[in-house]
Design an enzyme around this catalytic site. Sequence first.
Site, PDB file in Angstrom:
ATOM      1  N   SER A 114       0.819  -1.306   0.063  1.00  0.00           N
ATOM      2  CA  SER A 114      -0.072  -0.076  -0.087  1.00  0.00           C
ATOM      3  C   SER A 114       0.928   1.173   0.175  1.00  0.00           C
ATOM      4  O   SER A 114       1.703   1.467  -1.020  1.00  0.00           O
ATOM      5  CB  SER A 114      -1.006   0.135   1.325  1.00  0.00           C
ATOM      6  OG  SER A 114      -1.837   0.903   0.999  1.00  0.00           O
ATOM      7  N   ASP A 166      -9.333  -4.305  -6.229  1.00  0.00           N
ATOM      8  CA  ASP A 166      -8.786  -3.213  -5.568  1.00  0.00           C
ATOM      9  C   ASP A 166      -8.531  -1.933  -6.023  1.00  0.00           C
ATOM     10  O   ASP A 166      -7.862  -1.666  -6.657  1.00  0.00           O
ATOM     11  CB  ASP A 166      -7.179  -3.886  -4.883  1.00  0.00           C
ATOM     12  CG  ASP A 166      -6.526  -3.076  -3.873  1.00  0.00           C
ATOM     13  OD1 ASP A 166      -6.902  -2.103  -3.571  1.00  0.00           O
ATOM     14  OD2 ASP A 166      -5.331  -3.621  -3.572  1.00  0.00           O
ATOM     15  N   HIS A 179      -8.171  -5.291  -0.833  1.00  0.00           N
ATOM     16  CA  HIS A 179      -6.810  -4.501  -0.390  1.00  0.00           C
ATOM     17  C   HIS A 179      -6.144  -5.148   0.859  1.00  0.00           C
ATOM     18  O   HIS A 179      -5.195  -4.951   1.182  1.00  0.00           O
ATOM     19  CB  HIS A 179      -7.159  -3.184  -0.401  1.00  0.00           C
ATOM     20  CG  HIS A 179      -5.860  -2.258  -0.031  1.00  0.00           C
ATOM     21  ND1 HIS A 179      -4.883  -2.204  -1.045  1.00  0.00           N
ATOM     22  CD2 HIS A 179      -5.412  -1.682   0.850  1.00  0.00           C
ATOM     23  CE1 HIS A 179      -3.830  -1.317  -0.554  1.00  0.00           C
ATOM     24  NE2 HIS A 179      -4.199  -1.206   0.686  1.00  0.00           N
TER      25      HIS A 179
END
Length: 197
Positions: A114, A166, A179
């Site tokens: 991320s 995602d 995610h």
Amino acid sequence: MRSFTAILSLALAATSVIAAPVDERATCSDVYVYFARGTTEVGTLGTVVGPGLKRDITVALLGRSVKFEGIDYPANLVGYLAGGDAGGARTMANSVTATAAACPNAKIVISGYSQGAQVTHLAARQLPAAIQNRINAVVTFGDPYEDTALPGVLQSRRKTFCNFGDLICQGLSVILAPHLTYGTDTPAAAAFVKSKV
């Protein structure tokens, strides 16, 4: 008197050998992994990807010494919205540079999840070509820069995990269930790392 002088000389020589600094190369690990966690995750490894990736790489590289280090950075929302924490990227780039200099035979991996993937991209861009060449693998998960090429040789050494659905991988600031499941990809990531180191 001569024998005393000889004994004293031997004692001083032995002391200097004991006090001599240890060659850093002798203490180098075979593989170094630098990992940046995702936004708001705790510790330096986080919980979604980091611990599983550490475990799976260590198992995949059984027989080789592995140092797995989480990058210490704030991992806050401000950093994510800015495109990745600049300080975290500097820390990762500096860590890689120091390892490349101190451990010329070590294999190096950089990775992030991320916002940590953003940090990984930013760190890669800060490295000169000679240091980029020392990095054997780049692995990102839930990467907001999925469609952005890494510099130099690193693009050909890259593996990105982005789940269908995602939205973070599409550059949107919306976290949905896809995610949060990259922990299941750590065995495949470890296999990729093994193939590169």
